[in-house]
Design an enzyme around this catalytic site. Structure first.
Site, PDB file in Angstrom:
ATOM      1  N   ARG A   1       0.837  -1.202   0.000  1.00 47.34           N
ATOM      2  CA  ARG A   1       0.000   0.000   0.000  1.00 47.34           C
ATOM      3  C   ARG A   1       0.873   1.254   0.000  1.00 47.34           C
ATOM      4  O   ARG A   1       0.574   2.232  -0.659  1.00 47.34           O
ATOM      5  CB  ARG A   1      -0.877  -0.004   1.255  1.00 47.34           C
ATOM      6  CG  ARG A   1      -2.082   0.874   1.114  1.00 47.34           C
ATOM      7  CD  ARG A   1      -3.010   0.743   2.288  1.00 47.34           C
ATOM      8  NE  ARG A   1      -3.575  -0.581   2.452  1.00 47.34           N
ATOM      9  CZ  ARG A   1      -4.309  -0.954   3.495  1.00 47.34           C
ATOM     10  NH1 ARG A   1      -4.550  -0.111   4.469  1.00 47.34           N
ATOM     11  NH2 ARG A   1      -4.806  -2.164   3.567  1.00 47.34           N
TER      12      ARG A   1
ATOM     13  N   GLU B   1       6.984 -18.443   2.811  1.00 47.67           N
ATOM     14  CA  GLU B   1       6.245 -19.131   3.883  1.00 47.67           C
ATOM     15  C   GLU B   1       6.448 -20.625   3.691  1.00 47.67           C
ATOM     16  O   GLU B   1       6.163 -21.152   2.621  1.00 47.67           O
ATOM     17  CB  GLU B   1       4.757 -18.752   3.824  1.00 47.67           C
ATOM     18  CG  GLU B   1       3.835 -19.646   4.633  1.00 47.67           C
ATOM     19  CD  GLU B   1       4.191 -19.761   6.112  1.00 47.67           C
ATOM     20  OE1 GLU B   1       4.379 -18.727   6.769  1.00 47.67           O
ATOM     21  OE2 GLU B   1       4.297 -20.910   6.598  1.00 47.67           O
TER      22      GLU B   1
ATOM     23  N   CYS C   1      -5.519 -18.722  16.122  1.00 45.51           N
ATOM     24  CA  CYS C   1      -6.425 -18.538  17.265  1.00 45.51           C
ATOM     25  C   CYS C   1      -7.709 -19.345  17.093  1.00 45.51           C
ATOM     26  O   CYS C   1      -8.368 -19.699  18.067  1.00 45.51           O
ATOM     27  CB  CYS C   1      -6.778 -17.057  17.425  1.00 45.51           C
ATOM     28  SG  CYS C   1      -5.354 -15.971  17.268  1.00 45.51           S
TER      29      CYS C   1
ATOM     30  N   LYS D   1     -16.329 -10.272  43.899  1.00 45.62           N
ATOM     31  CA  LYS D   1     -17.225 -11.165  43.158  1.00 45.62           C
ATOM     32  C   LYS D   1     -18.538 -10.409  42.966  1.00 45.62           C
ATOM     33  O   LYS D   1     -19.067  -9.840  43.924  1.00 45.62           O
ATOM     34  CB  LYS D   1     -17.484 -12.454  43.933  1.00 45.62           C
ATOM     35  CG  LYS D   1     -18.399 -13.400  43.179  1.00 45.62           C
ATOM     36  CD  LYS D   1     -18.704 -14.652  43.956  1.00 45.62           C
ATOM     37  CE  LYS D   1     -19.637 -15.541  43.120  1.00 45.62           C
ATOM     38  NZ  LYS D   1     -20.121 -16.670  43.876  1.00 45.62           N
TER      39      LYS D   1
ATOM     40  N   ARG E   1     -13.444   0.616  43.700  1.00 45.64           N
ATOM     41  CA  ARG E   1     -13.711   1.173  45.037  1.00 45.64           C
ATOM     42  C   ARG E   1     -12.948   0.371  46.097  1.00 45.64           C
ATOM     43  O   ARG E   1     -12.292   0.930  46.967  1.00 45.64           O
ATOM     44  CB  ARG E   1     -15.224   1.122  45.319  1.00 45.64           C
ATOM     45  CG  ARG E   1     -15.609   1.907  46.572  1.00 45.64           C
ATOM     46  CD  ARG E   1     -17.077   1.673  46.949  1.00 45.64           C
ATOM     47  NE  ARG E   1     -17.962   1.882  45.803  1.00 45.64           N
ATOM     48  CZ  ARG E   1     -19.081   1.183  45.586  1.00 45.64           C
ATOM     49  NH1 ARG E   1     -19.442   0.227  46.432  1.00 45.64           N
ATOM     50  NH2 ARG E   1     -19.834   1.434  44.557  1.00 45.64           N
TER      51      ARG E   1
HETATM   52  C1  LIG Z   1      -3.875 -22.422  18.926  1.00 44.64           C
HETATM   53  C2  LIG Z   1      -3.526 -20.965  19.074  1.00 44.64           C
HETATM   54  C3  LIG Z   1      -4.484 -20.064  19.546  1.00 44.64           C
HETATM   55  C4  LIG Z   1      -4.165 -18.702  19.698  1.00 44.64           C
HETATM   56  N1  LIG Z   1      -5.117 -17.832  20.163  1.00 44.64           N
HETATM   57  C5  LIG Z   1      -4.840 -16.505  20.242  1.00 44.64           C
HETATM   58  C6  LIG Z   1      -5.828 -15.572  20.632  1.00 44.64           C
HETATM   59  O1  LIG Z   1      -6.972 -15.945  20.918  1.00 44.64           O
HETATM   60  N2  LIG Z   1      -5.493 -14.251  20.680  1.00 44.64           N
HETATM   61  C7  LIG Z   1      -4.244 -13.797  20.350  1.00 44.64           C
HETATM   62  O2  LIG Z   1      -3.999 -12.576  20.389  1.00 44.64           O
HETATM   63  N3  LIG Z   1      -3.275 -14.669  19.966  1.00 44.64           N
HETATM   64  C8  LIG Z   1      -3.543 -15.998  19.906  1.00 44.64           C
HETATM   65  N4  LIG Z   1      -2.579 -16.874  19.490  1.00 44.64           N
HETATM   66  C9  LIG Z   1      -1.237 -16.361  19.185  1.00 44.64           C
HETATM   67  C10 LIG Z   1      -1.172 -15.837  17.761  1.00 44.64           C
HETATM   68  O3  LIG Z   1      -1.659 -16.804  16.875  1.00 44.64           O
HETATM   69  C11 LIG Z   1       0.274 -15.477  17.446  1.00 44.64           C
HETATM   70  O4  LIG Z   1       0.711 -14.515  18.375  1.00 44.64           O
HETATM   71  C12 LIG Z   1       0.416 -14.933  16.034  1.00 44.64           C
HETATM   72  O5  LIG Z   1       0.027 -15.890  15.090  1.00 44.64           O
HETATM   73  C13 LIG Z   1       1.865 -14.543  15.791  1.00 44.64           C
HETATM   74  O6  LIG Z   1       1.997 -14.152  14.459  1.00 44.64           O
HETATM   75  P1  LIG Z   1       3.434 -14.163  13.772  1.00 44.64           P
HETATM   76  O7  LIG Z   1       3.216 -13.751  12.364  1.00 44.64           O
HETATM   77  O8  LIG Z   1       4.419 -13.423  14.599  1.00 44.64           O
HETATM   78  O9  LIG Z   1       3.921 -15.669  13.864  1.00 44.64           O
HETATM   79  P2  LIG Z   1       3.256 -16.993  13.277  1.00 44.64           P
HETATM   80  O10 LIG Z   1       1.796 -16.915  13.281  1.00 44.64           O
HETATM   81  O11 LIG Z   1       3.907 -18.129  14.018  1.00 44.64           O
HETATM   82  O12 LIG Z   1       3.750 -17.015  11.774  1.00 44.64           O
HETATM   83  C14 LIG Z   1       5.083 -17.232  11.443  1.00 44.64           C
HETATM   84  C15 LIG Z   1       5.090 -17.903  10.090  1.00 44.64           C
HETATM   85  O13 LIG Z   1       6.424 -17.975   9.644  1.00 44.64           O
HETATM   86  C16 LIG Z   1       6.614 -19.209   8.978  1.00 44.64           C
HETATM   87  N5  LIG Z   1       8.057 -19.490   9.037  1.00 44.64           N
HETATM   88  C17 LIG Z   1       8.802 -19.646  10.157  1.00 44.64           C
HETATM   89  N6  LIG Z   1      10.092 -19.814   9.828  1.00 44.64           N
HETATM   90  C18 LIG Z   1      10.145 -19.761   8.475  1.00 44.64           C
HETATM   91  C19 LIG Z   1      11.223 -19.891   7.539  1.00 44.64           C
HETATM   92  N7  LIG Z   1      12.476 -20.092   7.941  1.00 44.64           N
HETATM   93  N8  LIG Z   1      10.931 -19.792   6.227  1.00 44.64           N
HETATM   94  C20 LIG Z   1       9.636 -19.589   5.806  1.00 44.64           C
HETATM   95  N9  LIG Z   1       8.601 -19.485   6.663  1.00 44.64           N
HETATM   96  C21 LIG Z   1       8.857 -19.559   7.967  1.00 44.64           C
HETATM   97  C22 LIG Z   1       5.774 -20.190   9.774  1.00 44.64           C
HETATM   98  O14 LIG Z   1       5.416 -21.308   9.006  1.00 44.64           O
HETATM   99  C23 LIG Z   1       4.564 -19.330  10.139  1.00 44.64           C
HETATM  100  O15 LIG Z   1       3.502 -19.473   9.217  1.00 44.64           O
HETATM  101  C24 LIG Z   1      -2.862 -18.246  19.358  1.00 44.64           C
HETATM  102  C25 LIG Z   1      -1.894 -19.156  18.886  1.00 44.64           C
HETATM  103  C26 LIG Z   1      -2.221 -20.489  18.749  1.00 44.64           C
HETATM  104  C27 LIG Z   1      -1.159 -21.449  18.260  1.00 44.64           C
END
Ligand SMILES: Cc1cc2nc3c(=O)[nH]c(=O)nc-3n(C[C@H](O)[C@H](O)[C@H](O)COP(=O)(O)OP(=O)(O)OC[C@H]3O[C@@H](n4cnc5c(N)ncnc54)[C@H](O)[C@@H]3O)c2cc1C
Length: 461
Positions: free
Chosen positions: A30, A41, A51, A369, A450
């Site tokens: 953008r 990825e 999540c 509570k 409070r």
């Molecule tokens: C089951 C579950 C439930 C969750 N529930 C919540 C929630 O309710 N609320 C909330 O705020 N957070 C929640 N989280 C946390 C949230 O999902 C993560 O904080 C968020 O996804 C982080 O995003 P990210 O992009 O930093 O990392 P990720 O989502 O881990 O993405 C990183 C990506 O990089 C890719 N990758 C890694 N290394 C390499 C490499 N060397 N080459 C190519 N690709 C690579 C991985 O495959 C992955 O797809 C939850 C997590 C899980 C697992």
């Protein structure tokens, strides 16, 4: 800051195709329609909702595509060269190249970059227990699909979840919904270590209320599998549990193998150290965001590594803007989080009483509570609110809420108060809304404020 034409990067590379990485790529696109953007990825999906995985496993919906908010093709149509099933295996900051493995073709190649956003997330910690390596984590859509298929195709009824964090609890509940007998085991003496013990006890009650057997202060000694690699039992310090399915929820660590090898700086938490522009300051043009980085904690006044999608999305956006010449600061975090655990909404923000004590901050705390609706209005249920305030002056430093409804949105009021440095005195008289279906005339937050203000006055002399 206006971007000068001559400083336009030629090619932005993004490592990691989920919340932080694709937010960065989309914002960069953008900000600069001409820029070449490539995102690597290793999995098959982009921008998926980890999540939502527990709800998919529970069967609340059947189509895993619904977990994907923007597919690789949608990003490609927007002019972002998304390479799924491509894993980056090395970063060379001097030559400004990445080594990338095409996982399907099994071929390596070098890819150049001018600017880099590192957003590789976190990796599950596998505890050093015999048999643990054979248990798959359930953190990605593909892992969720495999796990759900195993549940569907097996007639076995016993599941063990190791680790009573909110993720462990959500997965335990998901399997109860699917009709399994579930045991949740943790070596700690309470569930949900992000809450203080008194509030965590209500969460444990809720879990036990749906039939989850909660075993605390129990060590796992071995996970046994049959000759086909299927789990058969979990040996614990309190006996052996039958287990046809095992979920490891024993924490995550930031994914920093590549950045350690590339010589980037990491903080005490083990996550990448970035400045408030998401820059890795020691490497020009290198940004990082999401679960792999440290964020400034506004209450603790130090960097922390907290893995939340809320932080990852915002940091990714900021990295994308700044990587294309913009100048936006990430203002920090206070660890606001919410989950639905069985009958309760469970929420927290700022610091808990225990975290304050660990950080050497003198606090007072009060728990009330209350009811979620006016006493006469049908459907009312319990809600507990705990506030943590600075002993001197009563500044609100944190809050925890467990309740049958209304905890999720009330925590955001507390988050705004903690964020702006409001005192419990001020919160006590704040103009919050009221109608019988939503609360008593004094909202539970006002009642808790409070009580906490009283405790502050007493403690502060
Ligand atoms: C089951 C579950 C439930 C969750 N529930 C919540 C929630 O309710 N609320 C909330 O705020 N957070 C929640 N989280 C946390 C949230 O999902 C993560 O904080 C968020 O996804 C982080 O995003 P990210 O992009 O930093 O990392 P990720 O989502 O881990 O993405 C990183 C990506 O990089 C890719 N990758 C890694 N290394 C390499 C490499 N060397 N080459 C190519 N690709 C690579 C991985 O495959 C992955 O797809 C939850 C997590 C899980 C697992």
């Amino acid at each position: 800051m206006a971007r000068e034409e001559e400083s336009l990067p030629e090619r932005l590379a993004v490592i990691g195709g989920d919340a932080a990485g694709m937010s960065a790529a989309a914002m960069a696109r953008r900000s600069d329609p001409e820029l070449a953007i490539v995102a690597f990825e290793r999995g098959p999906y982009t921008s998926y909702s980890a999540c939502g995985i527990p709800y998919y496993v529970a069967g609340l919906f059947d189509d895993s595509d619904r977990l994907v908010s923007r597919s690789p093709d949608e990003f490609r149509q927007a002019g972002i060269d998304v390479r799924t099933r491509h894993e980056v295996t090395a970063i060379d900051l001097d030559r400004r190249t990445l080594t990338v493995r095409d996982l399907d073709a099994r071929a390596d190649r070098e890819e150049g970059f001018d600017q880099l956003v590192y957003a590789a997330g976190a990796v599950a910690v596998v505890p050093p227990i015999p048999g643990a390596q054979a248990c798959q984590p359930v953190r990605t859509v593909a892992e969720g699909e495999r796990f759900r298929a195993r549940l569907r195709h097996s007639r076995s009824r016993h599941a063990v979840v190791i680790g009573a964090s909110y993720l462990g609890l959500e997965m335990a509940e998901a399997m109860v919904i699917r009709g399994l007998e579930v045991v949740l085991v943790d070596r700690a003496d309470q569930v949900m270590g992000t809450l203080d013990r008194d509030l965590a006890a209500h969460v444990q009650d809720a879990a036990e209320g749906v039939g989850i057997r909660v075993m605390l202060s129990v060590e796992i000694e071995e996970i046994r599998h049959d000759e086909d690699g299927r789990p058969r039992g979990v040996v614990t310090s309190a006996g052996t549990l039958p287990a046809d399915h095992v979920v490891l929820s024993t924490g995550v660590v930031p994914a920093t193998e590549l950045t350690q090898a590339a010589g980037l700086r990491h903080g005490e938490s083990g996550a990448l150290r970035v400045d408030d522009r998401q820059r890795c300051v020691e490497a020009d043009g290198v940004f990082a965001a999401g679960d792999c980085v440290e964020s400034w904690h506004r209450v603790l006044q130090r960097p922390v590594n907290i893995q939340l999608g809320t932080h990852a999305n915002k940091q990714g956006r900021i990295a994308g803007v700044n990587a294309t010449g913009g100048d936006i600061a990430f203002p920090g975090v206070i660890g606001t989080a919410v989950s639905k655990i069985c009958r309760y909404e469970v929420a927290r923000t700022g610091v808990s009483e225990r975290e304050a004590a660990d950080a050497g901050i003198d606090v007072v705390a009060a728990t009330v509570k209350d009811k979620t609706r006016a006493g006469y209005y049908p459907g009312s249920g319990p809600i507990w609110v705990k506030l943590v305030a600075e002993k001197h002056g009563g500044r609100l430093l944190g809050g925890q809420i467990v309740g049958v409804e209304g905890a999720a949105k009330r925590i955001d009021v507390l988050a705004a108060c903690v964020w702006t440095g409001m005192s419990v005195d001020e919160l006590e008289l704040m103009d919050l809304s009221y109608a019988p279906p939503f609360s008593g005339v004094y909202d539970p937050l006002l009642v808790a404020a409070r009580q906490t203000a009283k405790a502050v006055r007493k403690a502060d002399g």
